[in-house]
Design an enzyme around this catalytic site. Sequence first.
Site, PDB file in Angstrom:
ATOM      1  N   SER A  22      10.291   0.594  10.914  1.00  0.00           N
ATOM      2  CA  SER A  22      10.338  -0.446   9.885  1.00  0.00           C
ATOM      3  C   SER A  22      11.321  -1.564  10.210  1.00  0.00           C
ATOM      4  O   SER A  22      11.233  -2.642   9.625  1.00  0.00           O
ATOM      5  CB  SER A  22      10.694   0.167   8.527  1.00  0.00           C
ATOM      6  OG  SER A  22      12.042   0.597   8.503  1.00  0.00           O
ATOM      7  N   LYS A  75      17.655  -1.144   5.938  1.00  0.00           N
ATOM      8  CA  LYS A  75      16.913  -2.411   5.845  1.00  0.00           C
ATOM      9  C   LYS A  75      17.906  -3.555   6.039  1.00  0.00           C
ATOM     10  O   LYS A  75      19.097  -3.349   6.218  1.00  0.00           O
ATOM     11  CB  LYS A  75      16.226  -2.555   4.478  1.00  0.00           C
ATOM     12  CG  LYS A  75      15.296  -1.413   4.091  1.00  0.00           C
ATOM     13  CD  LYS A  75      14.073  -1.299   4.964  1.00  0.00           C
ATOM     14  CE  LYS A  75      13.215  -0.097   4.561  1.00  0.00           C
ATOM     15  NZ  LYS A  75      12.115   0.138   5.525  1.00  0.00           N
ATOM     16  N   SER A  85       6.892  -1.847   6.406  1.00  0.00           N
ATOM     17  CA  SER A  85       8.175  -1.485   5.829  1.00  0.00           C
ATOM     18  C   SER A  85       8.049  -1.259   4.336  1.00  0.00           C
ATOM     19  O   SER A  85       7.600  -2.138   3.601  1.00  0.00           O
ATOM     20  CB  SER A  85       9.212  -2.594   6.101  1.00  0.00           C
ATOM     21  OG  SER A  85      10.430  -2.310   5.456  1.00  0.00           O
ATOM     22  N   SER A 120      11.990   5.594  12.034  1.00  0.00           N
ATOM     23  CA  SER A 120      10.699   4.909  11.931  1.00  0.00           C
ATOM     24  C   SER A 120      10.798   3.531  12.556  1.00  0.00           C
ATOM     25  O   SER A 120      11.851   3.121  13.045  1.00  0.00           O
ATOM     26  CB  SER A 120      10.276   4.774  10.451  1.00  0.00           C
ATOM     27  OG  SER A 120      11.110   3.841   9.786  1.00  0.00           O
TER      28      SER A 120
END
Length: 310
Positions: free
Chosen positions: A91, A146, A254, A89
Amino acid sequence: MAVYFSLFLVLATVVTGVVWVADKFYLAPQRRLKLADAIAERGDALSDEAKAKISEPNALTDTAVQVFPVIAFVLILRSFLYEPFQIPSGSMMPTLLDGDFILVNKFNYGLKDPVARNKFWENGLPERGDIVVFKYPVDPRIDYIKRVIGLPGDRVIYRNKSLYIKPACQPTDDVCPEFEQVVQDFESKGEYVDNGFELTRYTSNMPNKTHEILVNNNTLPRTAHYFNQAGTQRDEFVVPTGQYFVMGDNRDNSLDGRFWGFVPEANMVGEAVAIWMSFGFERGEDSLVPDWMPSWFPSSVRFSRIGGIE
């Protein structure tokens, strides 16, 4: 899926390893004895084909013996050193893009067994600014990626699209730190677009690491949906002992710690350290791939993205 693959890899290594040991210390010596007996009994009358049939293992044993070193190497590499992941993705844009294939260093944060994930060797802990892969706390079957924003004991505020960090007070500190705003220097606008809105690109100057982020200044903060931690304001987070607060670099796109809380240290898989391959999936007039091709089929190789990750 990753857990099942790890389990399969361990089982395959054990099974082929048992066959390898059995062949090396029992089956192969037995075949050599049988060959010696056959030669002593028949002498020159024994053909090369017959000798080969006696001395060679059966197909199943031979396959296990040949495959075992390869599987064992992959198991060790994947479990204790580096594991490949694909970014699914946007994010973590602009740092990581959809289609990037990354290597995750699993050694930096200590060694864990590949199935139960119990740590048996301490080697280090995540630092503020690290890009980490971890088991999603809401559903540990899913791997997330992350950036670490808050360490255990830190207080973090994300307000009006600005980040404030108050580091945990250490026993060696004469005076405990206060909140400091993470300075965001404007870089560009319009390079990235989300739902028709141009995203603004900033350089985020964290205390020990500088990286780039994206902010959609046309959307309001989703504070009402933030994780509700007792004793704090809705946009403030106090990181519990042994846990970490993480956010995506693409701030307004996100699903991160702001919405579901914290990442236990036990959930950490490793640190993303390099991009080893990157594919583009663009479609349109300039694309070499026709529109009717499946969306998962790459249209280009982004060689310029291969290398280390900041």
